[in-house]
Design a protein around this motif. Structure first.
Motif, PDB file in Angstrom:
ATOM      1  N   SER A   1       0.839  -1.212   0.000  1.00 49.33           N
ATOM      2  CA  SER A   1       0.000   0.000   0.000  1.00 49.33           C
ATOM      3  C   SER A   1       0.868   1.253   0.000  1.00 49.33           C
ATOM      4  O   SER A   1       0.584   2.223  -0.686  1.00 49.33           O
ATOM      5  CB  SER A   1      -0.956  -0.007   1.185  1.00 49.33           C
ATOM      6  OG  SER A   1      -0.221  -0.002   2.383  1.00 49.33           O
ATOM      7  N   GLN A   2       1.986   1.204   0.758  1.00 45.99           N
ATOM      8  CA  GLN A   2       2.896   2.358   0.744  1.00 45.99           C
ATOM      9  C   GLN A   2       3.517   2.504  -0.648  1.00 45.99           C
ATOM     10  O   GLN A   2       3.651   3.614  -1.161  1.00 45.99           O
ATOM     11  CB  GLN A   2       4.002   2.162   1.787  1.00 45.99           C
ATOM     12  CG  GLN A   2       4.889   3.387   1.911  1.00 45.99           C
ATOM     13  CD  GLN A   2       6.178   3.113   2.680  1.00 45.99           C
ATOM     14  OE1 GLN A   2       6.755   2.043   2.573  1.00 45.99           O
ATOM     15  NE2 GLN A   2       6.597   4.077   3.467  1.00 45.99           N
ATOM     16  N   GLY A   3       3.847   1.355  -1.262  1.00 43.50           N
ATOM     17  CA  GLY A   3       4.420   1.388  -2.597  1.00 43.50           C
ATOM     18  C   GLY A   3       3.452   2.015  -3.581  1.00 43.50           C
ATOM     19  O   GLY A   3       3.838   2.829  -4.422  1.00 43.50           O
ATOM     20  N   PHE A   4       2.183   1.645  -3.453  1.00 39.73           N
ATOM     21  CA  PHE A   4       1.164   2.224  -4.347  1.00 39.73           C
ATOM     22  C   PHE A   4       1.095   3.733  -4.165  1.00 39.73           C
ATOM     23  O   PHE A   4       1.074   4.488  -5.139  1.00 39.73           O
ATOM     24  CB  PHE A   4      -0.193   1.586  -4.046  1.00 39.73           C
ATOM     25  CG  PHE A   4      -1.345   2.330  -4.660  1.00 39.73           C
ATOM     26  CD1 PHE A   4      -1.548   2.290  -6.025  1.00 39.73           C
ATOM     27  CD2 PHE A   4      -2.203   3.071  -3.877  1.00 39.73           C
ATOM     28  CE1 PHE A   4      -2.595   2.985  -6.604  1.00 39.73           C
ATOM     29  CE2 PHE A   4      -3.245   3.775  -4.446  1.00 39.73           C
ATOM     30  CZ  PHE A   4      -3.443   3.727  -5.813  1.00 39.73           C
TER      31      PHE A   4
ATOM     32  N   ARG B   1      13.527   1.598   2.804  1.00 36.31           N
ATOM     33  CA  ARG B   1      12.253   0.924   3.045  1.00 36.31           C
ATOM     34  C   ARG B   1      11.223   1.352   1.996  1.00 36.31           C
ATOM     35  O   ARG B   1      10.463   0.523   1.476  1.00 36.31           O
ATOM     36  CB  ARG B   1      11.782   1.284   4.459  1.00 36.31           C
ATOM     37  CG  ARG B   1      10.434   0.769   4.858  1.00 36.31           C
ATOM     38  CD  ARG B   1      10.449  -0.736   5.104  1.00 36.31           C
ATOM     39  NE  ARG B   1       9.140  -1.313   4.829  1.00 36.31           N
ATOM     40  CZ  ARG B   1       8.110  -1.237   5.661  1.00 36.31           C
ATOM     41  NH1 ARG B   1       8.261  -0.657   6.824  1.00 36.31           N
ATOM     42  NH2 ARG B   1       6.943  -1.738   5.340  1.00 36.31           N
ATOM     43  N   GLN B   2      11.231   2.635   1.663  1.00 37.90           N
ATOM     44  CA  GLN B   2      10.285   3.124   0.659  1.00 37.90           C
ATOM     45  C   GLN B   2      10.596   2.552  -0.719  1.00 37.90           C
ATOM     46  O   GLN B   2       9.690   2.237  -1.489  1.00 37.90           O
ATOM     47  CB  GLN B   2      10.305   4.657   0.624  1.00 37.90           C
ATOM     48  CG  GLN B   2       9.636   5.279   1.840  1.00 37.90           C
ATOM     49  CD  GLN B   2       9.738   6.795   1.849  1.00 37.90           C
ATOM     50  OE1 GLN B   2      10.781   7.342   1.495  1.00 37.90           O
ATOM     51  NE2 GLN B   2       8.684   7.465   2.260  1.00 37.90           N
ATOM     52  N   VAL B   3      11.896   2.393  -1.016  1.00 35.41           N
ATOM     53  CA  VAL B   3      12.278   1.795  -2.297  1.00 35.41           C
ATOM     54  C   VAL B   3      11.832   0.336  -2.340  1.00 35.41           C
ATOM     55  O   VAL B   3      11.344  -0.149  -3.369  1.00 35.41           O
ATOM     56  CB  VAL B   3      13.797   1.934  -2.530  1.00 35.41           C
ATOM     57  CG1 VAL B   3      14.213   1.185  -3.780  1.00 35.41           C
ATOM     58  CG2 VAL B   3      14.186   3.399  -2.657  1.00 35.41           C
ATOM     59  N   ASP B   4      11.969  -0.378  -1.206  1.00 34.05           N
ATOM     60  CA  ASP B   4      11.453  -1.753  -1.135  1.00 34.05           C
ATOM     61  C   ASP B   4       9.977  -1.780  -1.489  1.00 34.05           C
ATOM     62  O   ASP B   4       9.506  -2.638  -2.238  1.00 34.05           O
ATOM     63  CB  ASP B   4      11.636  -2.315   0.278  1.00 34.05           C
ATOM     64  CG  ASP B   4      13.102  -2.583   0.605  1.00 34.05           C
ATOM     65  OD1 ASP B   4      13.910  -2.637  -0.341  1.00 34.05           O
ATOM     66  OD2 ASP B   4      13.426  -2.727   1.796  1.00 34.05           O
TER      67      ASP B   4
ATOM     68  N   ARG C   1       8.089  -3.538  -4.623  1.00 33.49           N
ATOM     69  CA  ARG C   1       7.024  -4.512  -4.418  1.00 33.49           C
ATOM     70  C   ARG C   1       5.796  -4.133  -5.243  1.00 33.49           C
ATOM     71  O   ARG C   1       5.162  -4.984  -5.864  1.00 33.49           O
ATOM     72  CB  ARG C   1       6.667  -4.570  -2.938  1.00 33.49           C
ATOM     73  CG  ARG C   1       5.603  -5.583  -2.659  1.00 33.49           C
ATOM     74  CD  ARG C   1       5.517  -5.906  -1.201  1.00 33.49           C
ATOM     75  NE  ARG C   1       4.417  -6.834  -0.997  1.00 33.49           N
ATOM     76  CZ  ARG C   1       4.106  -7.338   0.169  1.00 33.49           C
ATOM     77  NH1 ARG C   1       4.818  -7.023   1.231  1.00 33.49           N
ATOM     78  NH2 ARG C   1       3.088  -8.166   0.278  1.00 33.49           N
ATOM     79  N   TYR C   2       5.482  -2.844  -5.265  1.00 38.80           N
ATOM     80  CA  TYR C   2       4.310  -2.401  -6.046  1.00 38.80           C
ATOM     81  C   TYR C   2       4.543  -2.633  -7.541  1.00 38.80           C
ATOM     82  O   TYR C   2       3.666  -3.113  -8.261  1.00 38.80           O
ATOM     83  CB  TYR C   2       3.997  -0.929  -5.782  1.00 38.80           C
ATOM     84  CG  TYR C   2       2.854  -0.451  -6.645  1.00 38.80           C
ATOM     85  CD1 TYR C   2       1.551  -0.837  -6.349  1.00 38.80           C
ATOM     86  CD2 TYR C   2       3.080   0.304  -7.790  1.00 38.80           C
ATOM     87  CE1 TYR C   2       0.492  -0.463  -7.161  1.00 38.80           C
ATOM     88  CE2 TYR C   2       2.031   0.681  -8.609  1.00 38.80           C
ATOM     89  CZ  TYR C   2       0.751   0.301  -8.288  1.00 38.80           C
ATOM     90  OH  TYR C   2      -0.282   0.665  -9.096  1.00 38.80           O
ATOM     91  N   VAL C   3       5.771  -2.303  -8.022  1.00 36.92           N
ATOM     92  CA  VAL C   3       6.061  -2.478  -9.451  1.00 36.92           C
ATOM     93  C   VAL C   3       5.918  -3.950  -9.832  1.00 36.92           C
ATOM     94  O   VAL C   3       5.385  -4.274 -10.899  1.00 36.92           O
ATOM     95  CB  VAL C   3       7.467  -1.942  -9.779  1.00 36.92           C
ATOM     96  CG1 VAL C   3       7.891  -2.368 -11.169  1.00 36.92           C
ATOM     97  CG2 VAL C   3       7.496  -0.428  -9.674  1.00 36.92           C
ATOM     98  N   ARG C   4       6.350  -4.855  -8.949  1.00 38.81           N
ATOM     99  CA  ARG C   4       6.208  -6.276  -9.249  1.00 38.81           C
ATOM    100  C   ARG C   4       4.727  -6.658  -9.319  1.00 38.81           C
ATOM    101  O   ARG C   4       4.304  -7.433 -10.158  1.00 38.81           O
ATOM    102  CB  ARG C   4       6.941  -7.107  -8.191  1.00 38.81           C
ATOM    103  CG  ARG C   4       7.145  -8.537  -8.621  1.00 38.81           C
ATOM    104  CD  ARG C   4       8.058  -9.259  -7.680  1.00 38.81           C
ATOM    105  NE  ARG C   4       7.538  -9.238  -6.310  1.00 38.81           N
ATOM    106  CZ  ARG C   4       8.142  -9.849  -5.308  1.00 38.81           C
ATOM    107  NH1 ARG C   4       9.255 -10.486  -5.494  1.00 38.81           N
ATOM    108  NH2 ARG C   4       7.620  -9.792  -4.104  1.00 38.81           N
TER     109      ARG C   4
END
Lengths: 338, 290
Positions: B174-177, B234-237, B241-244
């Motif tokens: 959700s953070q990735g989004f 952590r934000q890059v992680d 994850r979102y891109v995957r």
């Protein structure tokens, strides 16, 4: 231009005439065409389907349409929510349309006549038309109710169409030009934290908002970019508004008010396109080094720049309102690069 | 209207159930059949358009993660650097200069760009370029994995950011989004299908491994802005994850239509609305004898 307009009007008139002629001689059944005589047209086949139920239904549809249109007027004044307004006006038009189609099929007499077309505007034919109009009400018992409902529906739809005029003219005031940005207002990030010039590094784009103001208005969000000060090709006043080479531009495209969300920053300038802010909707491209001038695309005026200065605690604050008006352009509004 | 069939709906239903008359008039039946055919055609078109794009590797993370451990995890040896120097002189020096200091207006200096940059450009096949004026695009890598490790070791020996460590499993979807929507979606589109900006292509991210994402965010390749100093690991992680996830996003609406935005969605809406209009026209119109 004038020639094409009059040709278009001619074409429209011709199409209208064609349509009229088609409607007039629409045949039904296998009746042979009858030669026209001076008498009123002879109905070859005529039925009067009108029933009290059909009339009540038509009236009910018209009244429902009137209610929806009246709802538009009331909502427009009380609580102008675009979704509800659209629902009301659309509903009113659809209901009136259904009512008209229904009345045409089930209320007024259905008659079929076949006749060769003759010239219009003959005095006797005018009488004929009047006779047709008189006969159209035959078999309809609740004319008053239907006419009243139709009149009410027409009046309310007309009112719904006219009421938005109240929002024009003096009612607009300076709302278009007003922004939350004032001299001394701090720039904050999404979490409300102050932004210092050193937080804006070359090649990255930082989004900022006015502290303590609504962030969801068009004029609130700005983009911060940093360039070496000597690369800024702008007037002395504009350059003074970019302390340390940090420039701020409105996030909102001057073409159609999309968010300008693309920042093009070349890793190796000689072999890649130069720095630009690009709007993803119609690809208006602005030059952040030259006061937001339009490089490409449909935008007619530069991206408004927000003057910046350094606050007491070393944070970025606005030095005044935007250079230029924020938001979409209308009616061909244009101004040259500043 | 013909006077034969009963007008009222119950009458018509009863008559249809008894098998005497069809429930719907012929006109309407033809219209419905036509409409159904149109909708079926639209669905078939959409199904074609929404086939998931072919992803090169079954799991790009493994393919992309492996060089990170060889060149980022283990320290580069002198032998690797020497091999890298040899490959550099053969394949890169004509543009980047014999000692990697760049050639004015042709190619940038590689001193200080770091292992992250070299790894990104070589592993995704963006370098070497046939013509220095070309726009680097993802393609089959020119070098094999060992050669890439050697070149990365050589370019990395001049200093600069190392290959980042990325672990999508440690990130939050959700953070990735949220981060992607705010920072990346303007160009890469919200489910990473890419597109264009003026003067450059924007790559789709269907083939981007988590390491590709971490490196691109760090270095800002070609015309992409730099996000390195504004995002935590952590934000890059989370972003990775979102891109995957965008390779096969959940289609909450039921129909992805290629995940390429409102234009195909509008086309489908027009098709459906057109069908409905045709049906209405069939219903309220009448056939003339002539």
């Amino acid at each position: 231009m004038r020639g094409s307009t009059s040709r278009r009007q001619l074409l429209l008139a011709w199409l209208g005439l064609r349509l009229l002629r088609r409607l007039r001689r629409r045949p039904r059944g296998a009746a042979p065409p009858q030669p026209r005589r001076a008498e009123p047209p002879e109905a070859l086949e005529r039925e009067t389907p009108s029933t009290a139920r059909a009339e009540r239904l038509a009236a009910a549809l018209l009244l429902a349409g009137a209610l929806a249109a009246a709802g538009f007027v009331v909502l427009y004044v009380v609580r102008p929510d675009t979704q509800l307004l659209g629902l009301c006006l659309g509903g009113a038009l659809v209901l009136c349309g259904i009512a008209a189609a229904f009345a045409g099929k089930r209320v007024v007499p259905q008659e079929t006549a076949s006749e060769p077309y003759e010239e219009l505007a003959d005095a006797r034919q005018v009488d004929d038309v009047n006779a047709i109009v008189r006969e159209a009400g035959e078999g309809v018992s609740r004319r008053g109710l239907l006419a009243g409902a139709a009149g009410l529906a027409g009046a309310t739809v007309a009112a719904a169409a006219i009421v938005p005029v109240a929002s024009l003219g003096p009612a607009v005031g300076d709302r278009i030009a007003a922004t939350p940005w004032r001299r001394g207002r701090r720039l904050v990030d999404r979490d409300g934290g102050a932004i210092r010039p050193e937080d804006v590094s070359e090649g990255s784009l930082v989004l900022a908002f006015p502290e303590g103001a609504d962030r969801d208005t068009l004029d609130a969000p700005v983009m911060l970019l940093r360039f070496p000060p000597e690369q800024l090709e702008m007037s002395a006043a504009r350059r003074a508004a970019a302390p340390g080479g940090v420039v701020a531009y409105s996030r909102i495209c001057t073409h159609a008010a999309c968010a300008v969300s693309m920042y093009r920053h070349p890793l190796h300038p000689p072999t890649a396109p130069r720095d630009a802010l690009v709007c993803p909707c119609h690809f208006s491209t602005f030059d952040p080094r030259r006061a937001g001038a339009v490089l490409f695309g449909p935008a007619g005026r530069p991206l408004p720049q927000l003057p910046l200065q350094i606050g007491a605690d070393g944070e970025l604050v606005a030095a005044g309102g935007f250079f230029g008006r924020v938001g979409p352009s209308y009616a061909g509004e244009r101004e040259g690069p500043a | 209207m013909s006077g034969r069939s009963p007008r009222s709906l119950p009458g018509r239903l009863a008559s249809a159930l008894a098998g005497r008359t069809p429930l719907l008039p012929r006109r309407l039946r033809v219209g419905l059949a036509f409409g159904c055919a149109l909708v079926a055609a639209a669905l078939a078109l959409g199904a074609l358009a929404s086939r998931p794009p072919a992803v090169g590797a079954q799991d790009g993370d493994v393919a992309g993660g492996a060089p990170a451990t060889t060149s980022g995890g283990a320290p580069a040896t002198a032998a690797q650097r020497a091999e890298g120097r040899r490959l550099f002189l053969a394949g890169c020096a004509s543009c980047h200069g014999e000692d990697a200091r760049g050639i004015a207006d042709v190619a940038p200096s590689l001193r200080g760009v770091g292992a992250a940059s070299a790894d990104f450009y070589l592993r995704t096949g963006r370098m070497p370029l046939e013509d220095p004026q070309d726009e680097p695009r993802r393609k089959e890598s020119f070098y094999d994995r060992r050669q890439i490790a050697a070149l990365v070791a050589y370019v990395g020996s001049f200093g600069g950011p190392p290959i980042p460590q990325v672990d999508p499993a440690a990130g939050s979807l959700s953070q990735g989004f949220r981060l992607f929507a705010e920072n990346c979606a303007g160009c890469h589109q919200i489910v990473g299908r890419g597109g264009i900006t003026t003067g450059a292509w924007i790559p789709g991210l269907q083939e981007a491994s988590p390491l590709d994402v971490a490196e691109a965010v760090e270095i800002g390749p070609y015309v992409m802005p730099v996000f390195g100093d504004r995002l935590t690991d952590r934000q890059v992680d989370s972003l990775a994850r979102y891109v995957r996830w965008t390779r096969q996003p959940d289609d909450a609406g039921g129909w992805g239509i290629g995940h390429i935005g409102p234009v195909p969605e509008g086309m489908v809406a027009w098709l459906l609305a057109g069908t409905a209009l045709l049906l209405t026209i069939r219903l309220i119109g009448e056939r003339t004898t002539r």
